[in-house]
Design a protein around this motif. Structure first.
Motif, mmCIF file in Angstrom:
data_model
loop_
_atom_site.group_PDB
_atom_site.id
_atom_site.type_symbol
_atom_site.label_atom_id
_atom_site.label_comp_id
_atom_site.label_asym_id
_atom_site.label_seq_id
_atom_site.Cartn_x
_atom_site.Cartn_y
_atom_site.Cartn_z
ATOM 1 N N GLN A 104 3.723 -2.754 7.566
ATOM 2 C CA GLN A 104 4.141 -2.274 8.870
ATOM 3 C C GLN A 104 5.576 -2.689 9.186
ATOM 4 N N ALA A 105 5.999 -3.840 8.705
ATOM 5 C CA ALA A 105 7.393 -4.248 8.897
ATOM 6 C C ALA A 105 8.337 -3.285 8.190
ATOM 7 N N LEU A 106 7.964 -2.843 6.999
ATOM 8 C CA LEU A 106 8.781 -1.869 6.273
ATOM 9 C C LEU A 106 8.820 -0.535 7.011
ATOM 10 N N GLU A 107 7.680 -0.114 7.531
ATOM 11 C CA GLU A 107 7.664 1.104 8.354
ATOM 12 C C GLU A 107 8.578 0.947 9.565
ATOM 13 N N ASP A 108 8.504 -0.211 10.236
ATOM 14 C CA ASP A 108 9.356 -0.474 11.389
ATOM 15 C C ASP A 108 10.823 -0.257 11.042
ATOM 16 N N ALA A 109 11.247 -0.840 9.930
ATOM 17 C CA ALA A 109 12.656 -0.806 9.546
ATOM 18 C C ALA A 109 13.147 0.621 9.350
ATOM 19 N N VAL A 110 12.369 1.400 8.637
ATOM 20 C CA VAL A 110 12.771 2.775 8.346
ATOM 21 C C VAL A 110 12.768 3.612 9.625
ATOM 22 N N THR A 111 11.760 3.416 10.459
ATOM 23 C CA THR A 111 11.678 4.180 11.713
ATOM 24 C C THR A 111 12.814 3.806 12.650
ATOM 25 N N TRP A 124 0.834 -1.190 0.000
ATOM 26 C CA TRP A 124 0.000 0.000 0.000
ATOM 27 C C TRP A 124 0.879 1.254 0.000
ATOM 28 N N PRO A 125 0.288 2.434 -0.165
ATOM 29 C CA PRO A 125 1.105 3.650 -0.279
ATOM 30 C C PRO A 125 2.081 3.859 0.877
ATOM 31 N N ASN A 126 1.695 3.510 2.090
ATOM 32 C CA ASN A 126 2.625 3.694 3.211
ATOM 33 C C ASN A 126 3.866 2.813 3.061
ATOM 34 N N ALA A 146 -2.645 -0.610 17.163
ATOM 35 C CA ALA A 146 -3.955 -0.112 16.731
ATOM 36 C C ALA A 146 -4.343 -0.717 15.385
ATOM 37 N N ILE A 147 -3.384 -0.826 14.471
ATOM 38 C CA ILE A 147 -3.668 -1.416 13.160
ATOM 39 C C ILE A 147 -3.979 -2.904 13.302
ATOM 40 N N ALA A 148 -3.286 -3.594 14.194
ATOM 41 C CA ALA A 148 -3.584 -5.012 14.428
ATOM 42 C C ALA A 148 -5.002 -5.194 14.949
ATOM 43 N N ARG A 149 -5.431 -4.322 15.859
ATOM 44 C CA ARG A 149 -6.809 -4.416 16.364
ATOM 45 C C ARG A 149 -7.808 -4.145 15.242
ATOM 46 N N ARG A 150 -7.518 -3.166 14.420
ATOM 47 C CA ARG A 150 -8.421 -2.837 13.315
ATOM 48 C C ARG A 150 -8.508 -3.995 12.323
ATOM 49 N N SER A 151 -7.385 -4.630 12.038
ATOM 50 C CA SER A 151 -7.381 -5.767 11.125
ATOM 51 C C SER A 151 -8.199 -6.921 11.694
ATOM 52 N N ALA A 152 -8.084 -7.150 13.005
ATOM 53 C CA ALA A 152 -8.856 -8.224 13.632
ATOM 54 C C ALA A 152 -10.350 -7.950 13.553
ATOM 55 N N ARG A 153 -10.735 -6.682 13.751
ATOM 56 C CA ARG A 153 -12.166 -6.335 13.659
ATOM 57 C C ARG A 153 -12.683 -6.550 12.242
ATOM 58 N N LEU A 154 -11.908 -6.139 11.250
ATOM 59 C CA LEU A 154 -12.330 -6.324 9.862
ATOM 60 C C LEU A 154 -12.456 -7.809 9.534
ATOM 61 N N ARG A 163 14.074 -4.264 24.593
ATOM 62 C CA ARG A 163 14.704 -4.677 25.843
ATOM 63 C C ARG A 163 16.169 -4.280 25.727
ATOM 64 N N GLY A 164 16.572 -3.240 26.439
ATOM 65 C CA GLY A 164 17.958 -2.814 26.366
ATOM 66 C C GLY A 164 18.359 -2.443 24.954
ATOM 67 N N ARG A 165 19.253 -3.238 24.358
ATOM 68 C CA ARG A 165 19.732 -2.990 23.005
ATOM 69 C C ARG A 165 19.128 -3.964 21.989
ATOM 70 N N VAL A 166 17.971 -4.496 22.311
ATOM 71 C CA VAL A 166 17.257 -5.422 21.425
ATOM 72 C C VAL A 166 15.912 -4.810 21.039
ATOM 73 N N ALA A 167 15.597 -4.846 19.751
ATOM 74 C CA ALA A 167 14.316 -4.337 19.258
ATOM 75 C C ALA A 167 13.640 -5.403 18.409
ATOM 76 N N LEU A 168 12.324 -5.497 18.524
ATOM 77 C CA LEU A 168 11.532 -6.387 17.684
ATOM 78 C C LEU A 168 10.924 -5.601 16.527
ATOM 79 N N VAL A 169 10.862 -6.228 15.359
ATOM 80 C CA VAL A 169 10.198 -5.623 14.209
ATOM 81 C C VAL A 169 9.293 -6.658 13.552
ATOM 82 N N GLY A 170 8.347 -6.179 12.761
ATOM 83 C CA GLY A 170 7.489 -7.069 11.995
ATOM 84 C C GLY A 170 6.664 -7.999 12.857
#
Length: 387
Positions: A298-305, A48-50, A333-341, A275-282
């Motif tokens: 969202q994984a791509l957004e994570d990486a860039v951010t 998608w565009p994002n 928030a997006i995960a909750r929205r996806s679950a509702r849809l 956690r300290g110097r560890v980050a989760l993505v995707g």
């Protein structure tokens, strides 16, 4: 100045994108992938565009678009094949700067791997655990140990990094339905429009890929782990072979060995992605159902951010806290929205299905696009990566 080092655990879309983003900002990166090859098989992906905006920041949007397809229109149909809603891709691009692009997952991974030095890619390197060790974390894998400045857990729904450092976190939860994914052989006359057809407790969608192929996906409400007693291909034909055109023709063009079947899960919200110097993505951080087509986006957004936050300060722990503050509220928030849809799409009680379809038919297209603005209108923190 000493070059900072990052170990990326997992060589999927999120891990490779994080590696590209950090590499282009001067980090020495090492991608540890359990599989023997960096590849994905069998299915398409909607960007998608994002997501294209994130790929722009990596300098890869042009290469990805060249490998994908942009359909003119798409939408939602009912079980009889009648249109409930339609979306104009040109209007999507006008509002959000990019259209919806569909391509094969393997093509996207190839673009990402090609953007990295060969020595950064370590396939066949299964990570056993991650543990803290003073100012650095230790990544234990089959060939030994790595002690980087940063660890990125990008190892998916059943993440070993998350299990090691978030031992009290709840595990994945079943969404209540199973999915089938496949790609057809090239068609002489592929459908001109993509669509998702809503039935009772089941859905079937299709969208174009390059070369006249179509990416098809379907869902059905079933108990977790339910066995059909037949092949995935036969099960898909049995469930959807009588659905409205062009679904029967699409299924007729699916190779018998080309159907993937997976129960769908999401991840209960984590209290932190770091956690300290560890980050989760995707998916390791925020696995979600595919109803909004936003998992990889969202994984791509994570990486860039993540790269932006690390570029803003030499203090890795502080940068990761900033990353968590930017990404966790949005992705959850997006995960909750996806679950509702998904719950709406899987409705099976006839009165509820009638109400759902009527509401979809009466909702103006502009209202649908406006409702998607919080998701698709994401902007890249800071300047695009140009180094």
């Amino acid at each position: 100045m000493t070059q900072r080092a990052a170990a990326i655990v997992g060589g999927g879309i999120g891990g490779l994108a994080a590696a590209v983003a950090l590499h282009r900002r001067g980090w020495r990166v090492e991608v540890l992938e359990r599989a023997r090859e960096f590849t994905e098989i069998g299915a398409g992906i909607s960007l998608w565009p994002n997501a294209l905006r994130a790929l722009d920041a990596l300098g890869l949007a042009g290469a990805v678009r060249a490998l994908g397809t942009v359909e003119a229109t798409g939408g939602v149909r009912d079980r009889r094949g009648r249109w409930l809603s339609r979306t104009d891709n040109a209007e999507l691009a006008r509002r959000f700067g990019h259209p919806l692009v569909v391509l094969h997952r393997a093509d996207l991974l190839r673009v990402l791997t090609d953007a990295l030095p060969a020595e950064s890619l370590r396939s066949g390197s299964e990570v056993v655990t991650v543990r803290g060790d003073g100012h650095r974390s230790v990544v234990v894998h089959r060939e030994g140990e790595t002690r980087p400045d940063l660890v990125v857990g990008a190892d998916g729904l059943r993440s070993a990094v998350r299990r090691a450092l978030w031992p009290a976190a709840a595990g994945p939860r079943y969404a209540g339905y199973t999915a089938w994914r496949t790609v057809t052989e090239p068609l002489a006359e592929p459908p001109r429009e993509g669509a998702a057809t809503w039935g009772r407790g089941a859905r079937f969608g299709y969208t174009a890929l390059p070369g006249g192929r179509m990416y098809c996906f379907a869902t059905a409400s079933l108990p977790a782990g339910a066995a059909s007693g037949t092949s995935e291909h036969a099960e898909l034909l049995g469930r959807f072979g009588s659905w409205p055109d062009p679904i029967p023709a699409l299924l007729a063009a699916v190779p018998a060995t080309a159907v993937l079947r997976h129960d769908l899960y999401d991840l209960p919200p984590l209290p932190s992605f770091v956690r300290g110097r560890v980050a989760l993505v995707g998916d390791a951080a925020h696995a979600m159902t595919p109803n909004l087509g936003q998992g990889a986006c969202q994984a791509l957004e994570d990486a860039v951010t993540l790269a932006h936050c690390l570029d803003a300060t030499p203090d890795v722990a502080a940068a990761l806290r900033s990353y968590d503050g930017l990404r966790r509220p949005r992705t959850q928030a997006i995960a909750r929205r996806s679950a509702r849809l998904g719950a709406v799409g899987q409705l099976s009680w006839p009165p509820a299905v009638l109400l759902r379809d009527t509401a979809a038919r009466l909702t103006p297209t502009r209202a649908t696009l406006r409702a998607m603005t919080p998701v698709l209108g994401w902007t890249v923190p800071g300047d695009p990566v140009t180094r």
